[in-house]
Design a protein around this motif. Sequence first.
Motif, mmCIF file in Angstrom:
data_model
loop_
_atom_site.group_PDB
_atom_site.id
_atom_site.type_symbol
_atom_site.label_atom_id
_atom_site.label_comp_id
_atom_site.label_asym_id
_atom_site.label_seq_id
_atom_site.Cartn_x
_atom_site.Cartn_y
_atom_site.Cartn_z
ATOM 1 N N GLN A 188 16.201 -29.770 29.435
ATOM 2 C CA GLN A 188 16.162 -30.222 28.056
ATOM 3 C C GLN A 188 15.725 -29.068 27.151
ATOM 4 O O GLN A 188 14.602 -28.593 27.245
ATOM 5 C CB GLN A 188 15.190 -31.395 27.923
ATOM 6 C CG GLN A 188 15.600 -32.623 28.713
ATOM 7 C CD GLN A 188 16.940 -33.193 28.272
ATOM 8 O OE1 GLN A 188 17.246 -33.229 27.071
ATOM 9 N NE2 GLN A 188 17.753 -33.605 29.232
ATOM 10 N N SER A 189 16.623 -28.626 26.308
ATOM 11 C CA SER A 189 16.338 -27.447 25.482
ATOM 12 C C SER A 189 16.277 -27.742 23.991
ATOM 13 O O SER A 189 15.992 -26.852 23.190
ATOM 14 C CB SER A 189 17.412 -26.374 25.736
ATOM 15 O OG SER A 189 18.701 -26.874 25.408
ATOM 16 N N LYS A 190 16.525 -28.988 23.594
ATOM 17 C CA LYS A 190 16.603 -29.303 22.163
ATOM 18 C C LYS A 190 15.283 -29.073 21.443
ATOM 19 O O LYS A 190 15.266 -28.738 20.256
ATOM 20 C CB LYS A 190 17.062 -30.742 21.976
ATOM 21 C CG LYS A 190 18.515 -30.972 22.378
ATOM 22 C CD LYS A 190 18.939 -32.406 22.108
ATOM 23 C CE LYS A 190 20.389 -32.628 22.491
ATOM 24 N NZ LYS A 190 20.826 -34.024 22.232
ATOM 25 N N VAL A 241 18.018 -20.013 25.416
ATOM 26 C CA VAL A 241 17.474 -21.048 26.294
ATOM 27 C C VAL A 241 18.349 -21.191 27.533
ATOM 28 O O VAL A 241 19.533 -20.827 27.538
ATOM 29 C CB VAL A 241 17.385 -22.414 25.581
ATOM 30 C CG1 VAL A 241 16.371 -22.372 24.446
ATOM 31 C CG2 VAL A 241 18.756 -22.868 25.082
ATOM 32 N N GLN A 258 20.784 -20.392 20.573
ATOM 33 C CA GLN A 258 20.627 -21.475 19.609
ATOM 34 C C GLN A 258 20.456 -20.910 18.209
ATOM 35 O O GLN A 258 19.866 -19.850 18.030
ATOM 36 C CB GLN A 258 19.404 -22.329 19.949
ATOM 37 C CG GLN A 258 19.448 -22.914 21.338
ATOM 38 C CD GLN A 258 18.326 -23.917 21.578
ATOM 39 O OE1 GLN A 258 18.588 -25.045 21.931
ATOM 40 N NE2 GLN A 258 17.095 -23.501 21.370
ATOM 41 N N ASP A 318 13.083 -26.790 22.300
ATOM 42 C CA ASP A 318 12.668 -25.400 22.484
ATOM 43 C C ASP A 318 13.135 -24.580 21.286
ATOM 44 O O ASP A 318 14.343 -24.472 21.041
ATOM 45 C CB ASP A 318 13.278 -24.856 23.780
ATOM 46 C CG ASP A 318 12.682 -23.519 24.196
ATOM 47 O OD1 ASP A 318 12.254 -22.753 23.305
ATOM 48 O OD2 ASP A 318 12.651 -23.229 25.404
ATOM 49 N N TYR A 356 23.227 -20.345 30.125
ATOM 50 C CA TYR A 356 22.398 -19.912 29.017
ATOM 51 C C TYR A 356 23.116 -20.129 27.695
ATOM 52 O O TYR A 356 24.344 -20.038 27.619
ATOM 53 C CB TYR A 356 22.025 -18.435 29.176
ATOM 54 C CG TYR A 356 21.213 -18.155 30.405
ATOM 55 C CD1 TYR A 356 19.856 -18.450 30.449
ATOM 56 C CD2 TYR A 356 21.805 -17.614 31.545
ATOM 57 C CE1 TYR A 356 19.100 -18.214 31.581
ATOM 58 C CE2 TYR A 356 21.055 -17.363 32.692
ATOM 59 C CZ TYR A 356 19.702 -17.670 32.701
ATOM 60 O OH TYR A 356 18.955 -17.446 33.832
ATOM 61 N N SER A 359 13.443 -24.974 30.150
ATOM 62 C CA SER A 359 14.478 -24.291 29.357
ATOM 63 C C SER A 359 14.240 -22.799 29.213
ATOM 64 O O SER A 359 15.010 -22.113 28.523
ATOM 65 C CB SER A 359 14.562 -24.927 27.967
ATOM 66 O OG SER A 359 13.283 -24.952 27.344
ATOM 67 N N GLN A 360 13.182 -22.270 29.836
ATOM 68 C CA GLN A 360 12.914 -20.831 29.784
ATOM 69 C C GLN A 360 12.786 -20.279 31.201
ATOM 70 O O GLN A 360 12.272 -20.946 32.104
ATOM 71 C CB GLN A 360 11.624 -20.549 29.018
ATOM 72 C CG GLN A 360 11.699 -20.837 27.531
ATOM 73 C CD GLN A 360 12.620 -19.888 26.792
ATOM 74 O OE1 GLN A 360 12.599 -18.684 27.016
ATOM 75 N NE2 GLN A 360 13.444 -20.428 25.915
ATOM 76 N N THR A 417 20.038 -23.947 29.776
ATOM 77 C CA THR A 417 20.436 -25.341 29.620
ATOM 78 C C THR A 417 20.599 -26.055 30.949
ATOM 79 O O THR A 417 20.706 -27.281 30.981
ATOM 80 C CB THR A 417 21.745 -25.453 28.824
ATOM 81 O OG1 THR A 417 22.787 -24.759 29.525
ATOM 82 C CG2 THR A 417 21.563 -24.843 27.425
ATOM 83 N N SER A 448 6.521 -18.491 25.677
ATOM 84 C CA SER A 448 6.830 -19.891 25.408
ATOM 85 C C SER A 448 6.143 -20.356 24.124
ATOM 86 O O SER A 448 5.158 -19.763 23.673
ATOM 87 C CB SER A 448 6.361 -20.738 26.587
ATOM 88 O OG SER A 448 6.277 -22.100 26.248
ATOM 89 N N THR A 475 15.766 -15.648 29.769
ATOM 90 C CA THR A 475 15.624 -16.025 28.356
ATOM 91 C C THR A 475 14.420 -15.343 27.718
ATOM 92 O O THR A 475 14.484 -14.918 26.563
ATOM 93 C CB THR A 475 15.504 -17.551 28.204
ATOM 94 O OG1 THR A 475 14.364 -18.015 28.940
ATOM 95 C CG2 THR A 475 16.761 -18.239 28.724
#
Length: 391
Positions: free
Chosen positions: A365-367, A374, A388, A369, A385, A49-50, A376, A14, A54
């Motif tokens: 929330q993955s924005k 990620v 990105q 990360d 998944y 998000s992980q 989602t 992470s 991922t």
Amino acid sequence: MMTVGIEKMRFATSNLYLDMTDLAHARGEDPNKYLLGIGQTEQAVVPPSQDAVTLAANAAEQLLTKQERAEIAEIIVATESGVDHSKSVAIYVQRLLELNRYARAIELKQACYSGTFGLMQARDYVSLHPDKKVLVIATDIARYGLNTSGEVTQGAGAVAMLVSANPQIAVINDDSQFMTADIMDFWRPVDHDKALVDGKYSANVYRDFFKEVWQRYQDTTGLTLTDFDAMVFHLPFTKMGLKALRDVLPETDEAHAASLLAAFEASRVYSKRVGNLYTGSLYLSLLSLLANDTQLRGGQRIGMFSYGSGAEGEFFSLTLAPTFKAGLDVLGMEKLLDQRQQLSVPAYEELFEGALWGSADQKAQSKQDPAHFVLTGVQNQQRQYRRQTRD
């Protein structure tokens, strides 16, 4: 003469971490209990998000060229943090990384040990098919719960290894000794998202297993501690490996003992900053040793002790290749750890409680990360998944 072993290694975790001094203060403990008594300074914190998928994909993506993606004949993922009782993490990874369609994909489980079994299976397959490569990934998220005795030993990450003929990092020697016993030192029932552990008992079992398989290894191979230039351990927390090493240091002279202790310190640099990886802990220790021990040379023998609660242990050795540094990304590893964002204890607690669990529809929330892959959310009982792209 053809040899088989580890061609390349990479690591993913992470972008968030918790300082163990902050955690100690929040829990009313002396920081030295965590920093010295346990041997941990930082701990990876996983956002919603992980997950194991991922982390595995983010580690393996760093390894593979286009040609290697086509040459992979097996994808072996070791984890005790799987996301489905039926479908393997390996199949998700195969799709996300666009790996060879005609490859086997399998998930292995036996607490923290199964990464070693995956590595041995990979070695045996490549020995029979030297033109093929096997991707082995050990990926996990160690969760014990807030305000528990195991909280300080949490962590997360994935180690990806490419196994091939004539490897540039290390040969996996055919000298394993292993043992298994039905022991309830650590377990996670199917309806739990957090592990249950008898900590002191588990630590004693770990050391007992090490001493027994180490003695069996010596009896079988004729090798002794003097034949090893470093000993690498599964590190659920780094002090545990140090205790195991000290158990056998009387078997050698003072100078060699000092050398082994110095190598151990190099092997726990990364684990002290990341925490417990379960299946990946032994291999993060190896990665740390190779990156941080300036005395290592090609041809040296490295001892490897793998342990998984429940319990299973194995001791084997690696022989370093002269080119072992070429299979690493030391600068990338340092950058990964140094650029993480430190969390406050309340922020860590919020993320811990917000982990995606169950099959109900939910979003992550993955924005924020920065990882390539990620999670989602969950939709129609299926985990979603996304890859990105970042500017």
